[in-house]
Write a protein that holds these residues in place. Structure first.
Motif: not given
Ligand SMILES: Cc1cc2nc3c(=O)[nH]c(=O)nc-3n(C[C@H](O)[C@H](O)[C@H](O)COP(=O)(O)OP(=O)(O)OC[C@H]3O[C@@H](n4cnc5c(N)ncnc54)[C@H](O)[C@@H]3O)c2cc1C
Length: 405
Positions: A84, A247, A250-251
């Motif tokens: 993250f 990903e 994008r997150e």
């Protein structure tokens, strides 16, 4: 910027180049290189060629010798994934719960092999090829007298087909499109590749796909084609393209479009986050469009450019695209982005083992490719980079040295 922390996600080719460039440009701060593979940065091209055939050891693919890599003083985290990006706090979260604060973050997370969405795609004996471990697993399944089915007539599929033929296997390649490598080369070269492989005994089936795979009674696999045919084989390689690992971006709310959108300075929509290599999509002036360039050259050059840009050095990443493929005794190289819209001039006999095909736009050479023609292609590269206007008859005339043009 000479101190602080620069984090890099992905310890592949682009990430490896970014890390070593930070040091070679004099960055004395902390470099954290996070890679979810167990290996130091390595190059993938040999995985479908010398490493797969067993002619080279996987260690030969490493960007740097272990001592040289360790001497860079990089905080390398093998087997660790980034999970993250907290852009507000400028922190990268890792598996195992650790948080790494960053001043600049470079995303070099590459891509993964696209999976086939058909019944049987996960059966034992069905392989894809992206990593050293993939090459070892597939390599163990390649043996003389056995039958390999390659799903996908792109570069990786064709290179594996050539390697398997050299090992004495029966090989069938199935390609859903009407010609080989349709996305990247004009029809003339698809035809050349078709002839190359059929001459070497590969059974190529175009315009058909695989509906499902099942375990066969004798322990192998049975593939059912969309055109109703069936084929018994011992192993299957799925080579149907790459999915960018975007990903995280994008997150985190970064602009993405089939990959992380970056400018020619490798900056994403957040100027403190950059991206390079297979995961990045950028406007390629040579192609006249935004694209991801899945190539060794781009991974290296964009990795270097991103590191320099992170340090505040002005860069303009616009390399002339260069790609090569080795199949059998042929080294095929492509400079620029040839399209069917270009005028084609052939230098040499296109039925021979060596020739060059030039692609012209309004009289200027914009792309060139050819098998076993490295020397001529070096000159061709200069013609393209200098946007030289040439006389097509001279270009085709073997008596006129390219250097003269
Ligand atoms: C078999 C094969 C043959 C090839 N042959 C050629 C060739 O002949 N000529 C040519 O020009 N190009 C070739 N290529 C293409 C070239 O190797 C790639 O374009 C290049 O490897 C891209 O480098 P990269 O650093 O962007 O991505 P990669 O090398 O894929 O590195 C990305 C790394 O990031 C890691 N990662 C992803 N997500 C995370 C995360 N969240 N946290 C931590 N780590 C993460 C991945 O596991 C991987 O290790 C070939 C590729 C393959 C697979």
């Amino acid at each position: 910027m000479s101190t602080g922390t620069i984090a890099i996600v992905g310890a592949g080719q682009a990430g490896g180049w970014a890390a070593q460039t930070l040091r070679s440009e004099g960055f004395a701060g902390r470099v954290v290189l996070i890679g979810d593979e167990p290996h130091r940065p390595y190059e993938r091209p040999p995985l479908s060629k010398a490493v797969l055939s067993g002619d080279a050891h996987a260690d030969t693919t490493h960007l740097l010798k272990p001592e040289a890599f360790d001497a860079l003083g990089i905080d390398w985290r093998p087997n660790v994934g980034a999970t993250f990006i907290d852009r507000a706090a400028k922190q990268l979260h890792l598996t195992q719960g650790e948080h790494v604060p960053y001043d600049k973050l470079i995303l070099c997370s590459g891509g993964r092999a696209r999976r086939l969405n058909i019944p049987g795609a996960d059966l034992p004996g069905v392989f894809s090829l992206r990593s050293i471990e993939d090459a070892a697993a597939l390599g163990a399944a390649l043996s003389a007298g056995k039958r390999l089915l390659v799903i996908g007539g792109g570069w990786i599929g064709l290179e594996v087909a050539a390697t398997a033929r050299k090992k004495g296997m029966d090989v069938t390649v199935v390609e859903a499109m009407g010609r080989l490598c349709e996305r990247t080369v004009p029809p003339e070269i698809s035809g050349y590749l078709l002839q190359l492989h059929t001459t070497h005994g590969v059974d190529i089936r175009l315009g058909t796909g695989i509906e499902h795979l099942v375990q066969s009674a004798r322990g192998g696999l049975t593939a059912s084609f969309t055109d109703g045919h069936q084929l018994e084989c011992d192993a299957v390689l799925v080579g149907v393209g790459l999915v960018p690992n975007d990903e995280l971006a994008r997150e985190a709310g970064l602009a993405c479009e089939g990959g992380v959108r970056v400018d020619s300075q490798c900056r994403s929509s957040d100027p403190d986050i950059l991206a390079a290599g297979d995961v990045a999509t950028w406007h390629c002036e040579w192609a006249g469009r935004r694209m991801r360039l899945e190539s060794w050259q781009n991974a290296q050059e964009q990795g270097i450019a991103a590191a320099r840009a992170a340090l505040g050095i002005a860069v303009n990443h616009q390399p002339l695209p260069w790609f090569w493929s080795d199949q059998y005794e042929v080294n095929l190289q492509i400079f620029g982005m040839p399209t069917p819209a270009h005028d084609v001039v052939v230098r040499g006999d296109r039925n021979s083992s060596s020739f060059v095909m030039f692609f012209l736009d309004a009289g200027k050479v914009v792309a060139a490719l050819g098998p076993n023609a490295a020397r001529d292609l070096r000159f061709a590269r200069r013609l393209i980079e200098r946007r030289t206007r040439v006389d097509a008859a001279q270009l085709a005339d073997l008596q006129v040295p390219l250097a003269k043009l």
